[in-house]
Write a protein that holds these residues in place. Structure first.
Motif, PDB file in Angstrom:
ATOM      1  N   SER A 286      27.691  -1.151  -6.654  1.00 16.53           N
ATOM      2  CA  SER A 286      27.705  -1.152  -5.186  1.00 16.53           C
ATOM      3  C   SER A 286      26.408  -1.703  -4.617  1.00 16.53           C
ATOM      4  N   THR A 287      25.293  -1.364  -5.245  1.00 14.43           N
ATOM      5  CA  THR A 287      24.004  -1.894  -4.779  1.00 14.43           C
ATOM      6  C   THR A 287      23.966  -3.406  -4.935  1.00 14.43           C
ATOM      7  N   ALA A 288      24.490  -3.902  -6.059  1.00 15.58           N
ATOM      8  CA  ALA A 288      24.541  -5.353  -6.268  1.00 15.58           C
ATOM      9  C   ALA A 288      25.413  -6.015  -5.214  1.00 15.58           C
ATOM     10  N   ALA A 289      26.584  -5.422  -4.959  1.00 12.54           N
ATOM     11  CA  ALA A 289      27.491  -5.992  -3.962  1.00 12.54           C
ATOM     12  C   ALA A 289      26.857  -5.971  -2.571  1.00 12.54           C
ATOM     13  N   ARG A 290      26.196  -4.877  -2.237  1.00 11.31           N
ATOM     14  CA  ARG A 290      25.607  -4.742  -0.899  1.00 11.31           C
ATOM     15  C   ARG A 290      24.439  -5.710  -0.709  1.00 11.31           C
ATOM     16  N   THR A 291      23.653  -5.921  -1.751  1.00 10.63           N
ATOM     17  CA  THR A 291      22.480  -6.790  -1.645  1.00 10.63           C
ATOM     18  C   THR A 291      22.874  -8.264  -1.702  1.00 10.63           C
ATOM     19  N   LEU A 292      23.646  -8.634  -2.713  1.00  9.42           N
ATOM     20  CA  LEU A 292      23.991 -10.045  -2.907  1.00  9.42           C
ATOM     21  C   LEU A 292      25.132 -10.493  -1.994  1.00  9.42           C
ATOM     22  N   GLY A 293      25.905  -9.525  -1.507  1.00 10.14           N
ATOM     23  CA  GLY A 293      27.048  -9.855  -0.661  1.00 10.14           C
ATOM     24  C   GLY A 293      26.669 -10.364   0.710  1.00 10.14           C
ATOM     25  N   ARG A 294      25.411 -10.300   1.059  1.00  6.33           N
ATOM     26  CA  ARG A 294      24.989 -10.888   2.338  1.00  6.33           C
ATOM     27  C   ARG A 294      24.967 -12.411   2.252  1.00  6.33           C
TER      28      ARG A 294
END
Length: 394
Positions: A130-138
């Protein structure tokens, strides 16, 4: 005031199906539905038609689904824990529904800005998806922070759900955030082509983010626990490895802070995934009569002295991959990794072999050894204990 259908229901578009979410069993469903409409806004569709009914029930309710609805129990609380509990129940319902339809991976998914390619980031629960998705998903299109499916043509779809972030002390352990509220880029309308599958490995000791090549067998062993009933699909290990070697993989991403990996992910998304395949491997699929159907609880025990005329045969299996002198074998849900002289023994047993024939084969491949008999017996005992071969005395 009577509860209306809009107060108690919504429809979500998930993996090409319309899911009617029916919360009418709850005493006051309207606040739940309103919250879910916001959190799941990217999947909400305005329709009365549906393909599947998902009817969560309050904990302790009578499980009665005469219309064939999918059900799950969720505690009726007003402490903010309902959205995460719903996400977990929804994910499990989808896994049950989609099992066998492709590679189902507990993973985050991101798409290139133009939407043509995507990466799958595999990790166990609570270790960084989730942290990866939240950070890179921008920067990259947000597909999922939990569940990805890769089909036989290597097209990928994700469960575009709210992000589930660990919050110490929060009821249920995780809070839900809308992708829109945290500024994540939209997912493409069409399923992107898989560019790479990456195993995440977060470590505070990592100096800088690095994509570390790993073997086919390491990849299989690492990803299998993060898959759902992969053995129920067609050619499951073949499919997994075909996906894993895209983009020059398989890879493990080592990092301390995921933001440091942004350019590495961008480089994977920009590659010609299929042209970058470098690993060599061979698949071994069983014939119909060799295919695994059910687990035999018994474990063969070898006699103290092996008769030269005893016959060794393969036990049924589901799929197997050979690479770099090792073999990964799946028999139903049971996974084994075979190395050393056990690997050529298993390969030789594609047809029945006597103990004498196996010993002569090993002598030809490795040369005479003073402990050849003991070593072969140990290898056969290990294979038998994993239900990969059986020995029949004549």
């Amino acid at each position: 005031m009577a509860t209306t259908e809009r107060d108690s229901q919504l429809v979500l578009s998930l993996f090409d199906e319309r899911w009617l979410i029916d919360l009418s069993a709850f005493s006051d469903p309207a606040p739940y539905v309103e919250r879910l409409r916001h959190l799941w806004a990217r999947g909400v569709i305005d329709t009365t038609g549906h393909d599947v009914v998902f009817r969560p029930l309050p904990a302790g309710a009578d499980r009665n689904d005469p219309d064939g609805a999918v059900t799950a129990f969720i505690a009726e609380r007003d402490d903010g824990s309902f959205p995460y509990a719903f996400s977990r129940a929804m994910t499990q319902a989808l896994i049950s529904r989609l099992t066998g339809s492709g590679l189902l991976l507990h993973a985050a998914g991101l798409a290139s800005p133009e939407g043509g390619r995507g990466v799958v980031l595999v990790a166990s629960s609570g270790t960084g998806k989730s942290t990866a998705a939240r950070t890179l998903g921008r920067r990259f299109g947000y597909l999922s922070d939990e569940l990805m499916r890769v089909d036989a043509e290597h097209r990928m779809q994700g469960l575009t759900k709210p992000l589930s972030i660990i919050v110490p002390g929060f009821p249920g352990g995780k809070d839900e955030s809308s992708p829109d509220d945290v500024g994540l880029a939209a997912a493409p309308r069409e399923a992107p082509e898989l560019a790479a599958v990456v195993c995440l490995s977060r470590s505070t000791d990592a100096v800088a983010a690095v994509l570390e090549p790993i073997s086919v067998h390491e990849f299989i062993a690492e990803v299998l626990p993060q898959s759902s009933s992969i053995w129920r699909g067609e050619r499951p290990l073949h499919h997994l490895v075909e996906a894993g070697v895209l983009g020059g993989g398989p890879y493990r991403l080592r990092y301390s802070e995921i933001v440091e990996a942004e350019e590495l992910i961008a480089s994977l998304l920009s590659r010609d995934a299929r042209a970058a395949v470098t690993h060599e491997w061979v698949g071994h699929l069983p014939h119909d009569e060799e295919r695994w159907t059910t687990t035999d609880a018994s474990v063969a025990r070898l006699p103290e002295v092996l008769s030269d005329d005893a016959v060794v045969s393969r036990m049924p299996w589901t799929d197997a991959i050979e690479s770099e002198g090792e073999i990964s074998v799946l028999a139903g849900a049971e996974f084994s990794r075979i190395a050393g002289i056990a690997a050529p023994i298993w390969l030789a047993c594609a047809r029945q072999q006597t103990v004498r024939e196996l010993r002569e084969m090993l002598d030809r491949e490795f040369g005479p050894h003073p402990e050849a008999v003991e070593l072969m017996r140990a290898a056969l005992a290990e294979l038998a204990s994993r239900r990969l071969v059986r020995l029949d005395e004549i």
